[in-house]
Design an enzyme around this catalytic site. Sequence first.
Site, PDB file in Angstrom:
ATOM      1  N   ARG A 121       0.848  -1.197   0.000  1.00  0.00           N
ATOM      2  CA  ARG A 121       0.000   0.000   0.000  1.00  0.00           C
ATOM      3  C   ARG A 121       0.882   1.246   0.000  1.00  0.00           C
ATOM      4  NH1 ARG A 121      -5.207  -1.822   3.524  1.00  0.00           N
ATOM      5  NH2 ARG A 121      -6.494  -0.647   2.112  1.00  0.00           N
ATOM      6  N   GLN A 151      -1.681   2.958  -5.401  1.00  0.00           N
ATOM      7  CA  GLN A 151      -3.032   3.288  -4.936  1.00  0.00           C
ATOM      8  C   GLN A 151      -4.113   2.906  -5.944  1.00  0.00           C
ATOM      9  OE1 GLN A 151      -3.006   7.347  -3.558  1.00  0.00           O
ATOM     10  NE2 GLN A 151      -2.450   6.715  -1.498  1.00  0.00           N
ATOM     11  N   ASP A 167      -5.222  -0.651  -5.438  1.00  0.00           N
ATOM     12  CA  ASP A 167      -5.543  -1.061  -4.073  1.00  0.00           C
ATOM     13  C   ASP A 167      -6.983  -1.563  -3.967  1.00  0.00           C
ATOM     14  OD1 ASP A 167      -5.868  -1.398  -1.387  1.00  0.00           O
ATOM     15  OD2 ASP A 167      -5.090   0.570  -0.817  1.00  0.00           O
ATOM     16  N   SER A 189      -8.755  -1.350  -0.548  1.00  0.00           N
ATOM     17  CA  SER A 189      -9.411  -0.065  -0.276  1.00  0.00           C
ATOM     18  C   SER A 189     -10.697   0.076  -1.084  1.00  0.00           C
ATOM     19  CB  SER A 189      -8.466   1.098  -0.596  1.00  0.00           C
ATOM     20  OG  SER A 189      -7.447   1.156   0.371  1.00  0.00           O
ATOM     21  N   TYR A 199      -0.506  -0.336  10.139  1.00  0.00           N
ATOM     22  CA  TYR A 199      -1.615  -1.092  10.721  1.00  0.00           C
ATOM     23  C   TYR A 199      -1.574  -0.991  12.245  1.00  0.00           C
ATOM     24  CZ  TYR A 199      -2.449  -3.493   6.278  1.00  0.00           C
ATOM     25  OH  TYR A 199      -2.756  -3.791   4.981  1.00  0.00           O
TER      26      TYR A 199
HETATM   27  P1  NAD Z   1      -7.833  -2.585   8.542  1.00  0.00           P
HETATM   28  O1  NAD Z   1      -9.020  -2.986   7.743  1.00  0.00           O
HETATM   29  O2  NAD Z   1      -6.699  -3.507   8.628  1.00  0.00           O
HETATM   30  O3  NAD Z   1      -8.319  -2.267  10.038  1.00  0.00           O
HETATM   31  C1  NAD Z   1      -9.417  -1.410  10.254  1.00  0.00           C
HETATM   32  C2  NAD Z   1      -9.123  -0.474  11.389  1.00  0.00           C
HETATM   33  O4  NAD Z   1      -9.193  -1.175  12.635  1.00  0.00           O
HETATM   34  C3  NAD Z   1      -7.733   0.160  11.353  1.00  0.00           C
HETATM   35  O5  NAD Z   1      -7.882   1.555  11.252  1.00  0.00           O
HETATM   36  C4  NAD Z   1      -7.103  -0.267  12.663  1.00  0.00           C
HETATM   37  O6  NAD Z   1      -6.276   0.727  13.227  1.00  0.00           O
HETATM   38  C5  NAD Z   1      -8.330  -0.517  13.511  1.00  0.00           C
HETATM   39  N1  NAD Z   1      -8.108  -1.335  14.711  1.00  0.00           N
HETATM   40  C6  NAD Z   1      -7.377  -2.473  14.827  1.00  0.00           C
HETATM   41  N2  NAD Z   1      -7.414  -2.922  16.104  1.00  0.00           N
HETATM   42  C7  NAD Z   1      -8.202  -2.077  16.799  1.00  0.00           C
HETATM   43  C8  NAD Z   1      -8.651  -2.029  18.144  1.00  0.00           C
HETATM   44  N3  NAD Z   1      -8.276  -2.938  19.050  1.00  0.00           N
HETATM   45  N4  NAD Z   1      -9.446  -1.016  18.519  1.00  0.00           N
HETATM   46  C9  NAD Z   1      -9.840  -0.080  17.612  1.00  0.00           C
HETATM   47  N5  NAD Z   1      -9.476  -0.071  16.309  1.00  0.00           N
HETATM   48  C10 NAD Z   1      -8.646  -1.063  15.924  1.00  0.00           C
HETATM   49  O7  NAD Z   1      -7.337  -1.183   8.069  1.00  0.00           O
HETATM   50  P2  NAD Z   1      -7.348  -0.526   6.628  1.00  0.00           P
HETATM   51  O8  NAD Z   1      -8.608   0.175   6.420  1.00  0.00           O
HETATM   52  O9  NAD Z   1      -6.967  -1.561   5.640  1.00  0.00           O
HETATM   53  O10 NAD Z   1      -6.202   0.552   6.792  1.00  0.00           O
HETATM   54  C11 NAD Z   1      -5.099   0.291   7.625  1.00  0.00           C
HETATM   55  C12 NAD Z   1      -3.923   1.230   7.325  1.00  0.00           C
HETATM   56  O11 NAD Z   1      -3.541   1.206   5.966  1.00  0.00           O
HETATM   57  C13 NAD Z   1      -4.194   2.655   7.620  1.00  0.00           C
HETATM   58  O12 NAD Z   1      -3.026   3.205   8.171  1.00  0.00           O
HETATM   59  C14 NAD Z   1      -4.451   3.279   6.305  1.00  0.00           C
HETATM   60  O13 NAD Z   1      -4.195   4.645   6.320  1.00  0.00           O
HETATM   61  C15 NAD Z   1      -3.448   2.530   5.494  1.00  0.00           C
HETATM   62  N6  NAD Z   1      -3.763   2.554   4.089  1.00  0.00           N
HETATM   63  C16 NAD Z   1      -2.777   2.973   3.232  1.00  0.00           C
HETATM   64  C17 NAD Z   1      -3.042   3.042   1.875  1.00  0.00           C
HETATM   65  C18 NAD Z   1      -2.006   3.539   0.913  1.00  0.00           C
HETATM   66  O14 NAD Z   1      -2.182   3.441  -0.244  1.00  0.00           O
HETATM   67  N7  NAD Z   1      -0.911   4.064   1.365  1.00  0.00           N
HETATM   68  C19 NAD Z   1      -4.279   2.687   1.398  1.00  0.00           C
HETATM   69  C20 NAD Z   1      -5.258   2.244   2.292  1.00  0.00           C
HETATM   70  C21 NAD Z   1      -4.961   2.173   3.647  1.00  0.00           C
END
Ligand code: NAD
Length: 415
Positions: A121, A126, A129, A132, A225
């Site tokens: 990611r 992007q 992805d 997402s 994460y």
């Molecule tokens: P995910 O689906 O893995 O998890 C969903 C959310 O659950 C996350 O925000 C995580 O912090 C939260 N979580 C986990 N344990 C928890 C707990 N005990 N209590 C409360 N919340 C908790 O996450 P995602 O939507 O796939 O995104 C995760 C990361 O990836 C983020 O930092 C996001 O910004 C990043 N991301 C980056 C890109 C990129 O292109 N650079 C794209 C999408 C997401």
Amino acid sequence: MRIGVPTETAAGEHRVALVPEVVGKLKAQGLEVVVQNGAGAGALLPDSAFADAGAELTGDAAAVWGCDVVVKIAPPDPEEVRGLGSGSILVGFLAPLSSPQTTRALADAHATAFAMEAIPRISRAQSMDALSSQSNVSGYEAALLGAEHMGRFYPMLMTAAGTIPPAKVLVLGAGVAGLQALATARRLGARTTGYDVRPEVAEQVRSLGAQWLDLGLEAGGEGGYARELTAEERATQQQALTDAIKGFDVVITTALVPGRPAPRLVTEEAVQGMKPGSVIVDLAGESGGNCELTEPGETVVRHDVKIVSPLNLPARMPEHASQLFARNVLALLELLVGEDGALRLDFEDEIVAGACIVRDGEIVHPGARAAVEGVAGAAPGVAASGAPGVGTSGATAGETRSAADVDAPSGGAPR
Ligand code: NAD
């Protein structure tokens, strides 16, 4: 080069890996596309639309699986994998952390396979992805499910019969799906609040017009994460949430930790404390659920609270989910195919190397290998979901999720 698009065979899977718009773009690049009859039916994309875009239609599944590249949404079953031609490559959600049987079948078939979940990611990736894009769909659907099951209005209504206050919606886990759920609930007029253990998302939550619930607990992990909480942290969090969620009409939970069971955020005691008629929409059902009383795939009523645990939410909105997935696949194919229309697999490229889980029969993805070898927890930093249904936009350019780490929602698949 020929690209095959088989009909998805998993129960309830209504999406299709390519849509006519993308078929047209691939044709313009000199590639042939072979679509199995009826592949788009679940997404209301008729065979004629694929044919008009230049695809060849066939009722022969073997002809589709024998193409140079096969693109799919859900992980294939071992029988399907055996149909891959020698030297063919497979692209799709392959659940490297949660479906070792798929990885093993791909290795046995001496295939080369790219998992959409494993694409790093990083900002350059992007457009590819799919975690997402599918999590966006899940978050949107989750907000609608909350409204549908609540029996109360989301918006404030001022009527001749008096005023109805807005519903209060709490979203636990502010990743891609959580942020989209917040945005959607707010557009429908609810008063929204978001919570996460990654404090850096507070700003994104507020930018969506939501309040930030601060429980004083931080648990950032690898690659952007969250990490798994310690037993002590978990107990503290559960107690704090039990107090915090009492006043909410709808609680949408999306919390996931790569490669681990979903964190338990909402206990039975917390459910008991909610108002009768309140709703919990648990998007983490595929990984076990964020609520203690969740029954994955079911809607149950416990202590007068409805607990809804939909699986593979993106398949409930198959047209747009397919369209977004197909565009993600197109972006990846542009990296895998040279200008002459032939495969050019540059394993020096971090996206190509990161997304590849099996190369010529060798399992090259650490998380997939650990899952096949039965190592609990797989590789650090791996997401085992299938987008799950979850994921948006909070993506920060340049953030890197280790390629070794991902496995998510096939827009449904368990991470
Ligand atoms: P995910 O689906 O893995 O998890 C969903 C959310 O659950 C996350 O925000 C995580 O912090 C939260 N979580 C986990 N344990 C928890 C707990 N005990 N209590 C409360 N919340 C908790 O996450 P995602 O939507 O796939 O995104 C995760 C990361 O990836 C983020 O930092 C996001 O910004 C990043 N991301 C980056 C890109 C990129 O292109 N650079 C794209 C999408 C997401």
